[in-house]
Design a protein around this motif. Structure first.
Motif: not given
Length: 209
Positions: A45-56, A75-90
């Motif tokens: 459910s979270i992975n599509p955010v990393a690929f810009n298919h979904l917003q956090g 950690g995942e909740k924090d990523f969804l709240a602040y999905p920076t480009e660097e965090r998306k790459r990770h």
């Protein structure tokens, strides 16, 4: 250990003869099928955010709608709240975690070569755990079995030794042939979670080598 080292020799990957054995089948505890299914649904459910298919916020809504929010890590909740480009790459690398857990649930036939990143597109949409218009609880409720403890421990042992070889190559500034360091690390990470390594939770998994 012997089986893993045999594969490393076949692939011409360096072996550390002094690496210890992992836990035995009698000592190890594997995560439950439902626990694995919940984790892979959260990751998917979270992975599509990393690929810009979904917003956090869209992924957050999806996870809350289907009552999975309690299984999302801090950690995942924090990523969804602040999905920076660097965090998306990770986060894109968590494809390997999804792949490994789907393998553990017998939805992927083989982990594949350690030298090639996985391709989630090869998993049929019919069995993929989450997605638009799909209730991930249907997937969770369908799961009641995993691969055997021996299969999971064998894979964990292999990726433990592969990860050591990748780290050794990196710190000695040598090219790593026969294994993809990123894929190896992420599969080792997921396998350590599967086997309750040091009783660590998802955000805190260490891949000691």
């Amino acid at each position: 250990k012997a089986k893993s080292e045999g594969l490393l020799r076949k692939w011409n990957i360096k072996i550390n003869n002094h690496l210890p054995y992992l836990e035995s089948e009698e000592e190890a505890t594997i995560r439950t099928p439902k626990e694995i299914a919940q984790r892979v649904c959260v990751l998917a459910s979270i992975n599509p955010v990393a690929f810009n298919h979904l917003q956090g916020k869209e992924a957050t809504h999806y996870l809350k709608k289907y009552n999975l929010w309690d299984y999302v890590t801090p950690g995942e909740k924090d990523f969804l709240a602040y999905p920076t480009e660097e965090r998306k790459r990770h986060e894109t690398w968590k494809c390997e975690g999804i792949w490994t857990l789907m393998w553990a649930l017998k939805k992927v036939e083989d982990l594949g070569s350690p030298n090639e990143p996985c391709n989630l597109d090869t998993i049929s949409p019919d069995i993929y755990p989450a997605g638009p218009g799909k209730d991930p609880n249907d997937f969770i409720n369908s799961i009641d079995d995993t691969r055997t403890k021996q299969e999971i421990l064998d894979a964990c042992d292999l990726y433990y030794r592969l990860d050591w070889a990748c780290v050794d190559a990196r710190i000695n500034n040598r090219p790593m042939k026969g294994a993809h360091p990123g894929a190896v690390y992420e599969r080792h990470y997921a396998l350590n979670w599967l086997t309750n390594y040091s009783e660590q939770e998802w955000d805190d998994i260490t891949c000691d080598t």
